[in-house]
Scaffold this motif. Structure first.
Motif, PDB file in Angstrom:
ATOM      1  N   THR A 300      43.646  51.894  42.241  1.00  0.00           N
ATOM      2  CA  THR A 300      43.552  52.171  43.356  1.00  0.00           C
ATOM      3  C   THR A 300      42.272  52.224  44.005  1.00  0.00           C
ATOM      4  O   THR A 300      42.236  51.650  45.140  1.00  0.00           O
ATOM      5  N   VAL A 304      42.623  50.376  46.946  1.00  0.00           N
ATOM      6  CA  VAL A 304      42.273  50.481  48.253  1.00  0.00           C
ATOM      7  C   VAL A 304      40.582  50.232  48.776  1.00  0.00           C
ATOM      8  O   VAL A 304      40.356  49.675  49.746  1.00  0.00           O
ATOM      9  N   ILE A 305      39.553  50.091  48.331  1.00  0.00           N
ATOM     10  CA  ILE A 305      38.565  49.886  47.795  1.00  0.00           C
ATOM     11  C   ILE A 305      37.807  48.627  48.830  1.00  0.00           C
ATOM     12  O   ILE A 305      37.053  47.864  49.030  1.00  0.00           O
ATOM     13  N   ALA A 374      33.473  55.950  44.903  1.00  0.00           N
ATOM     14  CA  ALA A 374      34.840  56.410  44.333  1.00  0.00           C
ATOM     15  C   ALA A 374      34.345  56.585  42.928  1.00  0.00           C
ATOM     16  O   ALA A 374      35.409  57.848  42.302  1.00  0.00           O
TER      17      ALA A 374
END
Lengths: 519, 291, 321
Positions: A300, A304-305, A374
């Motif tokens: 993730t 995402v990042i 995160a």
């Protein structure tokens, strides 16, 4: 019919243009490159960061050349051999000339290494005891112990002209560099641009691009804009968020390549940890380390990042490196699984979690501050309250420095351009304070006698295959022990206008000699 | 009687001044945001455990892909932009007001001492002020922050270090003009204690300029903090102010994700604009001669 | 006048000395510069060697003593990172910063003074009110946000102006100047406009306030009573007096602009002093920071001195003491 006639007409026009260009003798090619920052030095022994390194390799050459894919081959040295366990003989390429026309000789190599040992960059020559000229084209180099990776080290040592350095003086070398490389310095207006001019007499042949202009633009958004408005032909480090946008523009291409830079999380292994208000440091328990590893969803983070522009790292060094263990994958051993992580925490007696601080940069790695956030959000799910201590890199490296008395959990990046895991393992994982040159970056104070022994063995064989075997065993121990969690390799992201012929290098050193431009 | 008349004129003027009304309205709105902001939005952007990365970079609700749960869209961590702005406004206002109060207390005290006692104390305080005034306040704050590192407490120290001078100068000036007046001289001769003279006679007279300076200072502090955060040396990223939100949004502005920087920018503009409108009105009303 | 000059000079030396002490003290809080210049896996011996080379192996006090000693001989120290004399680094970049600062001041003055005079002379009109509200808005905007929006609109959306850098520059007497080329002008516009906004608003307000102040003065009433036209009084007598505070603010603003240029230069990748300062702060490059701050202090003091002199020229009633 009409269509095809226009097409033919275009074709005619096109060839006319080419003919015209050809008639104007040789058309000068130029390239404008957007860098993240200005070079600081042109003296390769005065400091290093990426922009300066890029300049160094245009102006100077090393004895051993490292190609785009980290293969090592002859550079200014044509060949080399071991004469005994610690003595290497390098045979230099004849007929190579410096930009001023003088001959490149063995004495220049000796001068370069001697000067290096007394400079700020002494670290580059840490495994060299001495260099001696046997004759004008032969150099003998001695290492302190049998050291198989010497040629790799030499790829980072750029050869200076003894006569030139002595003539201009140490401090002036920055403003008037001179080497054997494919380009010469044309003009350097600080923070504005650097112009390099082709060296037509380069020993591998004249460069295809005649003039290269580098412009430093720190702000990623501004850099993207400068490419899109046509001010630049190619930019380095395109912001991950800008990738889709640039891809969507006609006439531009985005080029990515997994980098060597491994983002890793170092866990404190001391009995008492500075930012954890418990008598016993939970991370001394293997189950807690595994729980942390399982609570972190690297996919993730990548998706995402990093906008998909990172590669979760399987091990501590990439597959191209000596010491990589084929088939082993950290994230397959400890896959993301919050429930399993919670269970491990409970088994270890930390069902309620604990509080600790992550030390990380906010201006060093791609989206480092966002990754930190995160991580906090992910560890919160197994009740680890992760405080963030984010700081600029100027404070960071002094702050986390061994003995690391302020840190429990550190995010940093590590890359090994020499292509050999040993140089990383010996400084990051070797027991602290027992051997000079070993364990000096072991911030979590990890100590495992079996690992130390393997590193000792690797560092005492001059045969690269034996060394690789020891280092693979070391990798296995590290994957089992989890002193660190490998997160991901960044991807180097470049964007160029169509017509720029460019292959990114593993070491990120943009090298105009390998590039070309077409209209 | 005088004061009653004064008040009514004050209100009369306020009612007939469109900018004053607009400014006050803005400030009331922001007061609500600051006091009740967390109740107005569904998400707590500081609770990292509640964020979902999969919600990241959603556009505002009126655009394709937008959701009513995130009226102004989301940022890269899946944080609601509106919630971040409301929380960020609290951080900005908290910093602006606290820095104002701190520098007001310190500056006013030093200004009173300097003006009332004069002599070496006055010289020392005013020389320090002179040295400091030879630097733009932004630079001093930037330099201090680079030495301290990030953090709300450190921003407050830096802003106070910058802000006290304005108060010290203003208050010293007003004090000086009061000290020389006959009634103060008389009180001194009569043997009234210094503390009492200052409290009774001088403080009330320096209060008006202090109020005017204070309104403007809050706006200035909010903008300086925003600039510091923009340069990466302000508040920490876990509790972003409006300025830091703009900075975070800047990184993705060119990717078309404009809502991450445009909205916080509009909010900070409206906030400081409101403060300045009211400050302007107060200045004209309370002391027409003060520039 | 002479006494005043000497006093000002002494004050200046005091300021510069204080700056050097404070910067040295504060810098002991920041990161260790040595880690900015050497590879992170260096051994202790290599770190020690680097410290020796940079002169960081001595105590803070000793370092300060050496700094002052060298300073008295005109040597401002060398950058840890660049290895070059700090003063040289700064002087190289000064022209670029002065270019946007001066252009920003000119833009601000040209726009602000006429508007301010108009708004001050006609305080009741709706147009004046609009001007004043606009100026307040100008003060309320974060400059960096305006710069971002300008780049977004003019460079990215409309492709009208370049987003960064200095463009073509011409060398005149060893100074690189961009305002002599068309390309240079195209690069200058956005950063200068961004930088000028705050100053513009402040100048406008001061001009208006000054103008309103003079309209209340007795001599204005006398002049009106003597039959001089309203316009003649305002612009003949009033303007001159109204501009006195403007001159002061001008001086102060110039210093502020140099400071705010740090942000503008960061956004527009303008190769000036401000960017050097920010980079040096990130790199804990103390010698550069010290010299930069001392230079800014010097500029400030000199500007204030000039402002005082200009005062006496505009208004003969004022004498400097």
């Amino acid at each position: 019919m009409i269509c095809s006639r226009t097409g033919a007409w275009r074709l005619l026009l096109g060839s006319a243009a080419i003919a015209l260009a050809a008639a104007g003798a040789v058309e000068a090619k130029d390239l404008k490159v957007g860098l993240t920052s200005d070079a600081v030095h042109f003296d390769p022994q005065a400091g290093e960061e990426l922009s300066s390194n890029i300049m160094f390799y245009h102006v100077y050459d090393p004895l051993v050349r490292r190609d785009a894919d980290l293969n090592f081959g002859p550079g200014l040295a044509e060949s080399w051999e071991l004469t005994d366990d610690t003595t290497w003989v390098f045979h230099l390429r004849p007929g190579v000339r410096f930009h001023d026309g003088s001959d490149f000789k063995a004495s220049d190599v000796v001068f370069t290494i001697d000067r290096l040992k007394a400079s700020l960059m002494a670290n580059l020559g840490a495994n060299i005891v001495s260099a001696t000229a046997i004759d004008d084209l032969t150099v003998e180099i001695k290492t302190p112990f049998p050291y198989a990776a010497l040629p790799n080290d030499l790829a980072a040592i750029l050869i200076l002209s003894e006569a030139h350095v002595k003539a201009v003086g140490d401090t002036e070398l920055d403003s008037s560099p001179m080497g054997t490389g494919p380009y010469k310095l044309g003009e350097w207006i600080k923070e504005d641009h650097i112009t390099l001019l082709a060296n037509p007499d380069y020993y591998m042949g004249a460069p295809k691009i005649d003039t290269v202009t580098f412009r430093p633009i720190t702000n990623p958004a501004t850099r993207t804009a400068a490419l899109l408005t046509g001010e630049l032909d190619i930019v380095q480090d395109l912001a991950v968020r800008d990738v889709d946008r640039v891809k969507g523009e006609a006439g531009f291409t985005v080029v990515t390549r997994p980098s060597l830079l491994n983002i890793v999380l170092a866990m404190d292994m001391r009995e008492k940890s500075p930012t954890i208000a418990l008598d016993k440091n939970p991370m001394t328990d293997h189950r807690v380390r595994e729980a942390i590893a399982r609570a972190i969803d690297v996919d993730t983070i990548s998706a995402v990042i990093m906008n998909g522009l990172s590669t979760p790292s399987e091990q501590f060094v990439p597959a191209s490196h000596v010491g990589y263990l084929p088939g082993a994958d950290f994230h397959a051993m400890y896959p993301f699984d919050v429930e399993a992580a919670e269970q491990l925490m409970a088994d270890a007696g930390y069902a309620d979690g604990f509080t600790m601080t992550l030390d990380a940069t906010n201006n060093r790695y791609v989206n480092d501050a966002q990754i930190g956030q995160a991580l906090a959000s992910m560890l919160a799910k197994i009740d680890i309250d992760l405080q963030l201590n984010l700081m600029p890199k100027s404070n960071f490296f002094g702050y986390i420095r061994v003995p690391s008395d302020n840190s429990s959990f550190i995010m940093s990046g590590w890359d090994v351009p020499s292509g050999d895991a040993g140089s990383m393992y010996s400084v990051l994982y070797y027991t602290r304070d027992v051997k000079e040159g070993y364990g000096q970056v072991n911030r979590g104070s990890y100590s495992n006698p079996a690992l130390d022994a393997l590193i000792d063995q690797a560092d005492s064989t001059p045969r690269i295959e034996e060394r690789a075997g020891y280092l693979r065993d070391a990798t296995r121990i590290l994957l089992d022990d989890i002193p660190m969690i490998p997160v991901h390799y960044e991807q180097d992201i470049y964007a160029a206008r169509d017509g720029v012929v460019f292959t990114p290098r593993t070491d990120k050193f943009l090298w105009a000699y390998d590039m070309d431009v077409a209209e | 009687m005088m004061s009653g008349f004064w008040t009514s004129e004050f209100f009369h003027n306020w009612r007939h001044n469109a900018s004053a009304i607009a400014g006050s309205t803005l400030l009331v709105i922001f007061a609500v945001i600051v006091l009740a902001g967390p109740l107005l939005v569904a998400q707590d952007p500081y609770d990292v455990g509640s964020l979902n990365l999969l919600d990241s970079y959603k556009p505002p609700m009126w655009l394709d892909g937008g959701e009513s749960a995130f009226p102004l869209g989301t940022d890269g961590q899946g944080r609601d932009v509106l919630a971040s702005i409301f929380y960020g406004t609290r951080v900005s206002v908290l910093i602006g007001v606290s820095a104002m109060v701190l520098s007001c207390l310190i500056g006013t005290a030093l200004g009173l001492l300097a003006g009332f006692y004069g002599g070496w104390l006055d010289s020392v305080i005013m020389r320090i002020a002179d040295v400091q005034l030879s630097f733009p306040s932004m630079l001093i704050a930037l330099f201090l922050m680079s030495a301290f590192g990030t953090g709300i407490d450190k921003v407050l120290i830096a802003l106070t270090a910058v802000g006290w001078v304005v108060y010290a100068r203003t208050v010293r000036g007003s004090t000086l003009s009061e000290v020389n007046k006959e009634y103060v001289q008389a009180a001194r001769v009569a043997g009234l204690r210094d503390g009492k003279i200052i409290r009774r006679h001088i403080l009330p007279n320096v209060l008006t300029p202090v109020i005017v300076v204070s309104t403007v200072q809050v706006g200035t502090f909010i903008l300086i903090e925003a600039s510091l955060s923009f340069l990466g040396v302000g508040v920490p990223i876990t509790k972003p102010s409006l300025g830091l939100l703009i900075k975070n949004g800047f990184d993705v502005l060119f990717s078309g994700l404009w809502w991450n920087s445009v909205f916080p920018g509009l909010f900070i503009m409206a906030l400081v604009f409101g403060i300045n409108l009211v400050g302007d009105f107060l200045r004209d009303e309370l002391n027409p001669r003060l520039k | 006048m002479l006494g005043y000059t000497i006093k000002r000079l002494l004050q200046m030396v005091l300021v510069l000395w204080a700056v050097s002490v404070i910067v040295f003290l504060m810098m002991s809080f920041t990161g260790d510069p040595v880690f900015m210049v050497i590879p992170i896996d260096s051994t202790q011996a290599e770190i020690d060697q680097a410290r020796r080379i940079l002169g960081l192996d001595r105590s803070m006090l000793a370092q300060y003593g050496i700094f002052i000693g060298n300073l008295l001989q005109g040597d401002f120290g060398r950058s840890y990172v660049f290895g070059q004399p700090a003063m040289e680094l700064i002087l190289e970049r000064l022209p670029a910063t002065m270019e946007i600062v001066v252009l920003a001041v000119v833009i601000a003055a040209v726009v602000a003074i006429p508007l301010g005079v108009y708004a001050g002379a006609n305080p009741g009109r709706a147009s004046s009110r609009a001007i004043m509200s606009g100026s307040l808005l100008g003060i309320s905007l974060p400059g960096f946000w305006v710069g971002m929006m300008l780049i977004f609109l003019f460079s990215v959306r409309w492709h009208l102006l370049p987003s960064s850098g200095r463009g073509d520059a011409v060398e005149v007497w060893g100074l690189r100047l961009s305002f002599l080329t068309v390309d240079g002008w195209r690069h200058l516009i956005l950063p200068s406009v961004t930088l000028s906004l705050g100053t513009l608003a402040i100048l406008l307000r001061i001009t208006r306030a000054g103008m309103m102040e003079v309209t209340r003065q007795d001599y204005m009433k006398f002049a009106r009573a003597k039959g001089v036209s309203r316009r003649g009084v305002l612009y003949g007598h009033g303007l001159r007096n109204a501009l006195i505070p403007v001159v002061t603010i001008f001086g102060l603003q110039l210093g502020d602009l140099i400071a705010f240029a740090t942000i503008t230069e960061t956004i527009f990748a303008w190769p000036g002093l401000g960017k050097l300062l920010i980079d040096s702060i990130y790199r804990a490059d103390r010698p550069v920071i010290v010299v930069y701050l001392m230079l800014v202090a010097l500029i400030f003091v000199v500007i204030n001195f000039i402002v005082d002199i200009v005062y006496t020229l505009i208004d003969p009633r004022i004498t400097v003491k």
